[in-house]
Motif scaffolding. Sequence first.
Motif, PDB file in Angstrom:
ATOM      1  N   CYS A   6       0.628  -1.498   0.063  1.00 35.42           N
ATOM      2  CA  CYS A   6       0.192   0.066   0.182  1.00 35.42           C
ATOM      3  C   CYS A   6       0.752   1.532   0.001  1.00 35.42           C
ATOM      4  CB  CYS A   6      -1.179  -0.343   1.490  1.00 35.42           C
ATOM      5  SG  CYS A   6      -2.596  -0.590   0.775  1.00 35.42           S
ATOM      6  N   HIS A 455      -6.516   4.847   6.137  1.00 35.01           N
ATOM      7  CA  HIS A 455      -6.875   3.620   5.042  1.00 35.01           C
ATOM      8  C   HIS A 455      -6.036   2.893   5.846  1.00 35.01           C
ATOM      9  CE1 HIS A 455      -6.549   1.815   0.701  1.00 35.01           C
ATOM     10  NE2 HIS A 455      -5.377   1.681   1.635  1.00 35.01           N
ATOM     11  N   GLU A 456      -4.336   2.606   6.422  1.00 28.14           N
ATOM     12  CA  GLU A 456      -3.519   1.800   7.183  1.00 28.14           C
ATOM     13  C   GLU A 456      -4.281   1.668   8.435  1.00 28.14           C
ATOM     14  OE1 GLU A 456      -1.563   0.512   4.944  1.00 28.14           O
ATOM     15  OE2 GLU A 456      -0.542   1.781   3.500  1.00 28.14           O
ATOM     16  N   HIS A 460      -8.416  -1.599   6.686  1.00 30.18           N
ATOM     17  CA  HIS A 460      -8.091  -2.602   6.248  1.00 30.18           C
ATOM     18  C   HIS A 460      -8.966  -3.739   7.192  1.00 30.18           C
ATOM     19  CE1 HIS A 460      -6.384  -2.498   2.253  1.00 30.18           C
ATOM     20  NE2 HIS A 460      -6.100  -1.816   2.400  1.00 30.18           N
ATOM     21  N   GLU A 483      -8.823  -2.796  -1.657  1.00 31.01           N
ATOM     22  CA  GLU A 483      -8.355  -1.754  -1.359  1.00 31.01           C
ATOM     23  C   GLU A 483      -9.191  -0.120  -1.515  1.00 31.01           C
ATOM     24  OE1 GLU A 483      -5.173  -0.950  -0.683  1.00 31.01           O
ATOM     25  OE2 GLU A 483      -4.681  -2.720  -0.706  1.00 31.01           O
ATOM     26  N   HIS A 540      -4.624  -0.259  -6.698  1.00 33.81           N
ATOM     27  CA  HIS A 540      -4.868   0.534  -6.296  1.00 33.81           C
ATOM     28  C   HIS A 540      -4.938   1.742  -7.681  1.00 33.81           C
ATOM     29  CE1 HIS A 540      -2.093  -1.277  -3.214  1.00 33.81           C
ATOM     30  NE2 HIS A 540      -2.593   0.204  -2.699  1.00 33.81           N
TER      31      HIS A 540
HETATM   32 ZN    ZN Z   1      -4.116  -0.346   1.121  1.00 34.32          ZN
END
Ligand code: ZN
Length: 682
Positions: A6, A455-456, A460, A483, A540
């Motif tokens: 990512c 996001h991280e 997820h 993603e 992505h």
């Molecule tokens: Zn990701």
Amino acid sequence: MKKNLCIMLASLSLLSCAPGAEKEATAEFDYTVERFADLEVLRYQVTDFDELTLDQKKLVYYLQEAALYGRDILFDQNGKWNLALRQTLETIYTGYQGDRNTADWAAFETYIKQIWFANGMHHHYSSDKIMPAFSQEFFAEALKAADATKLPLREGETVEQFLSFITPIMFDPTVMPKRTNQADGEDVVKTSAGNYYDGVTQAEAEAFYAQMKAADPNKETPISYGLNSRLVKRDGKIYEEVYKQGGRYGQAIEKIVYWLEKAASVAENDQQRAVIEKLIEYYKSGDLKQFDEYAILWVNDLDSRVDFVNGFTESYGDPLGMKASWEAVVNFKNLKASHRTELISQNAQWFEQNSPTDARFKKENVTGVTAKVITAAILAGDCYPSTAIGINLPNSNWIRAAHGSKSVTIDNITDAYNQAAKGNGFNEEFVYSDVERKLLEEYGAITGGLHTDLHECLGHGSGKLLPGVDPDALKAHGSTLEEARADLFALYYIADAKLVELGIIPNAEAYKACYYQQMMNGLMTQLHRIEPGKDIEESHMRDRQLIAAWAYDLGKADNVIELAVRDGKRYVKINDYDKLRTIFGQQLAEIQRIKSEGDYEAGRQLVEKYAVKVDPELHKEVLERYEALNLAPYKGFVNPVYNAETDAEGNITAVTLDYTEGYAEQMLRYSEQYRTLPAYND
Ligand code: ZN
């Protein structure tokens, strides 16, 4: 492979979608150094170095010396003539008495700068041989006029003989054409110019390691076979030349160990001291079992402020993916930015509860991941001058499974990219008006960083599958949809009042910068990375177009987003940010449903309808407009210079930073000051 995908991929799209973070932009700091060939050299700022204690500063100082002393190793790993070539070019570059205003000289200067940047004669990214644009005649004359005592002449070799030796290496495109060849059907070991094998074929190398693996009794905890050695065949015998003190690259490793020992003496705590001491032990023995022990100690060192990577780490340069190039990074924790990711993680359950997804798909107990945000203090080996903006180590799968990994984002490097990109014309070309440009200027970096964090740290990890649903049900579309799910989670929440309340976003308007960036990138500007006629492949990129094109459709009736045309050029224009947030929420709910239920068919339809195909007209327009900006595709950095001030007894009393060193200046100084290996290492 290994590094956090990512984050790594984010680094490829920095110009258009740069994660950044909070910082006090220092207007006076000059982030740009110089531009040549397809490269741009930048400078980064070691933010908050002054916050460190004197002992921590000493630690950074010793570790950065240990980092810089490995430079020659990488040159030799990248190709067996690289050190000789570098010495030759530097001798000419510093001593040339001829006219420095000719086209040949300009081409020579570009060439040496490219060789420095690539740590050898092959392009750092494509691994293709870098071809000189000056004439062979020019080179021959310059070489003959150079100070012969400074040239890498071997015993009894004349300058004439050396010229015939080095000329094809530099000028013949068929000699060592590629550093790492991965073409199917070829002997990738024999045809790669990298110096990880000598005299062996691919089949011999594979057989050698297959046998080694078969003989290893530790099947559950395998060592990283071949990681720290060159495999050679001499007199019919195949064996490893191990990189260690007293072994291959021993002269460089001895210096590294010397500075690591100094670092151990000022370690912040016992755990960190144990890490450094284990690394020293491993450098002395070359024993990969000890390397694993070191990696486990390292991954468990979470309390130290200063941290580092120093060693044979990533194996991208080996066509067989086993042998690691040498790299080093010294860094320390950015407390303010790390506090932000901690806050987000602490509130993970609140975010899960309040998300627009169906209650059946929510996790009862969600724990956010805390990503450490770091400030790079020095880049070296395979992280210099070109570097990633994230690190995720160790690479050993069983260690990751049993002990976890450290995942970090390098904030000041991202920041330097962002700052340097200002004024490069990109926003002027693609952003609709001053209103959006001002938003991006003011909040682009903050929301970019926050988007990455959400996001991280949350995206997820959110949501759950219904009982009995196969985690791989979405098959080939799984990673694009995953993603998209993480991105939508971030997009939905970046506009939430909760973030203002937590004090991690300055106001209720800032999110608009992120929304604009997402839509502009997803609908248009990321297309500059796709070749004409090609579809979007990378997950992505698919994810971003999926979200943007689908949102565009969902908002069509209300004219939420439009592609406005001005002077024959198209621009993304967002008319209703509130409604766009509602749309992102709708999309998140649907993608979560697809994931939780394993609804392959619905996922496939979304991906095929929105994520893959490119409008050829729009694509052409983006490519032309991007091309006209003449931006460098690849970037790298010069390091700051660390100066240690000492008292009469030689004790360090202060460590100061100097940012004024230029690119060629730094490269020449490194070649002089940190030279550890002979020009030839066979
Ligand atoms: Zn990701």
